[in-house]
Design a protein around this motif. Structure first.
Motif, short mmCIF file in Angstrom:
data_model
loop_
_atom_site.label_atom_id
_atom_site.label_comp_id
_atom_site.label_asym_id
_atom_site.label_seq_id
_atom_site.Cartn_x
_atom_site.Cartn_y
_atom_site.Cartn_z
N THR A 34 0.95 -1.30 -0.16
CA THR A 34 0.01 0.02 -0.21
C THR A 34 0.82 1.11 -0.07
OG1 THR A 34 0.02 0.12 2.34
CG2 THR A 34 -1.94 -1.22 1.32
N LYS A 35 0.08 2.32 0.03
CA LYS A 35 1.08 3.82 0.02
C LYS A 35 2.02 3.83 1.00
CE LYS A 35 -1.32 7.40 0.24
NZ LYS A 35 -2.33 8.68 0.17
N SER A 36 1.61 3.20 2.30
CA SER A 36 2.54 3.49 3.40
C SER A 36 3.74 2.69 3.17
CB SER A 36 1.84 3.44 4.84
OG SER A 36 1.26 1.79 4.82
N HIS A 37 3.77 1.48 2.62
CA HIS A 37 4.89 0.61 2.19
C HIS A 37 5.75 1.38 1.26
CE1 HIS A 37 1.83 -2.64 3.14
NE2 HIS A 37 2.98 -2.98 4.18
N VAL A 38 5.31 2.11 0.35
CA VAL A 38 6.22 2.53 -0.59
C VAL A 38 6.40 4.11 -0.70
CG1 VAL A 38 5.80 0.51 -2.15
CG2 VAL A 38 4.38 2.51 -2.42
N TRP A 89 14.56 -0.48 3.66
CA TRP A 89 13.58 -0.83 3.05
C TRP A 89 13.14 0.11 1.86
CZ3 TRP A 89 10.57 -4.39 1.51
CH2 TRP A 89 9.18 -4.08 1.11
N LYS A 90 13.31 1.28 1.93
CA LYS A 90 13.27 2.42 0.79
C LYS A 90 14.30 2.07 -0.38
CE LYS A 90 13.42 7.44 -0.18
NZ LYS A 90 14.02 6.98 -1.43
N SER A 91 15.51 1.39 0.12
CA SER A 91 16.49 1.29 -1.09
C SER A 91 15.75 0.07 -1.76
CB SER A 91 17.58 0.78 -0.24
OG SER A 91 18.50 2.09 -0.09
N PHE A 92 15.24 -0.74 -1.38
CA PHE A 92 14.88 -2.12 -1.69
C PHE A 92 13.42 -1.79 -2.52
CE2 PHE A 92 11.75 -5.67 -1.85
CZ PHE A 92 12.54 -6.70 -2.31
N VAL A 93 12.74 -0.97 -2.01
CA VAL A 93 11.22 -0.44 -2.87
C VAL A 93 11.83 0.29 -4.03
CG1 VAL A 93 9.58 1.21 -2.86
CG2 VAL A 93 9.86 -0.44 -0.85
N ASP A 94 12.91 1.32 -3.96
CA ASP A 94 13.29 2.02 -5.10
C ASP A 94 14.12 1.26 -6.19
OD1 ASP A 94 12.09 4.23 -3.99
OD2 ASP A 94 13.91 4.99 -3.27
N ASP A 95 14.96 0.47 -5.78
CA ASP A 95 15.68 -0.48 -6.64
C ASP A 95 14.85 -1.38 -7.45
OD1 ASP A 95 17.93 0.60 -5.52
OD2 ASP A 95 18.74 -1.11 -4.49
N ASN A 96 13.69 -2.05 -7.03
CA ASN A 96 12.89 -2.82 -7.55
C ASN A 96 11.78 -2.15 -8.24
OD1 ASN A 96 14.03 -5.51 -7.07
ND2 ASN A 96 14.24 -4.76 -4.88
N SER A 97 11.46 -0.89 -8.03
CA SER A 97 10.44 0.00 -8.59
C SER A 97 9.24 -0.62 -8.10
CB SER A 97 10.50 -0.01 -10.31
OG SER A 97 11.64 0.35 -10.63
N LEU A 98 8.92 -0.81 -7.11
CA LEU A 98 7.84 -1.41 -6.27
C LEU A 98 6.80 -0.27 -6.21
CD1 LEU A 98 9.00 -3.77 -3.30
CD2 LEU A 98 8.23 -4.18 -5.72
N LYS A 99 5.65 -0.55 -6.36
CA LYS A 99 4.47 0.51 -6.05
C LYS A 99 3.21 -0.38 -5.43
CE LYS A 99 2.61 -0.31 -10.78
NZ LYS A 99 2.47 -1.62 -10.72
N ALA A 100 2.44 0.78 -4.89
CA ALA A 100 1.14 0.24 -4.40
C ALA A 100 0.45 -0.72 -5.13
CB ALA A 100 0.54 1.47 -3.87
N GLY A 101 -0.13 -1.77 -4.80
CA GLY A 101 -0.73 -2.75 -5.71
C GLY A 101 0.27 -4.05 -5.93
N ASP A 102 1.67 -3.84 -5.95
CA ASP A 102 2.17 -4.87 -6.15
C ASP A 102 2.46 -5.79 -4.87
OD1 ASP A 102 3.23 -3.82 -8.43
OD2 ASP A 102 5.16 -3.18 -7.54
N GLY A 103 2.47 -7.03 -5.33
CA GLY A 103 2.61 -8.15 -4.19
C GLY A 103 3.86 -8.66 -3.96
#
Length: 146
Positions: A34-38, A89-103
């Motif tokens: 969700t938005k709070s994760h990413v 965690w932010k580095s992992f999110v950014d490096d993998n282009s994660l967005k809300a809705g991804d599982g």
């Protein structure tokens, strides 16, 4: 006879090569981001269902592995929660282009008092709005540590 096209509202998930494998039977948890994760607070909590297998502590070393890469980070335990270090965690999110809705599926590969290793599967796609709303109602609220 003409065939009708599928509706563009049908959810789609992109699958790429060796990013997916059957779970091994080891402990795991899954989450729809969700938005709070990413963004903007980059908050990830390890669910209580893994409390019995994970070490307790203030700064436990942890590695997330996805594809050929790994991200070193830590998680800290409070009275009720295990929270992942936001910067890492932010580095992992950014490096993998994660967005809300991804599982994401986090499978516990190894665990001892010196390091915890999770292998991650990422499911990219459009999650139906009804399902996102279910998760968003609770997950959008920042976790308050007291």
């Amino acid at each position: 006879m003409a065939h009708s096209a599928q509706s563009s509202a049908t959810p789609s998930i992109e699958l790429h090569g060796d990013e997916f494998w059957p779970l091994s039977g080891k402990p795991y948890f899954d989450v729809i981001l969700t938005k709070s994760h990413v963004k903007p607070i980059y908050q990830m909590e390890i669910p209580p269902k893994l409390d019995s297998v994970l070490p307790a502590g203030n700064s436990v070393p942890m590695v997330l592995s996805f594809g050929e890469k790994s991200w070193e980070m830590t998680f800290s335990e409070t009275k009720r929660l295990k929270l992942v270090d936001r910067h890492s965690w932010k580095s992992f999110v950014d490096d993998n282009s994660l967005k809300a809705g991804d599982g994401c599926v986090f499978e516990l590969i190894s665990c001892d008092s010196t390091k915890v290793l999770f292998k991650v599967q990422i499911l990219r796609g459009d999650i139906p709005a009804e399902l996102m709303e279910k998760y968003s109602n609770e997950a959008e609220k920042p976790i308050v540590i007291q």
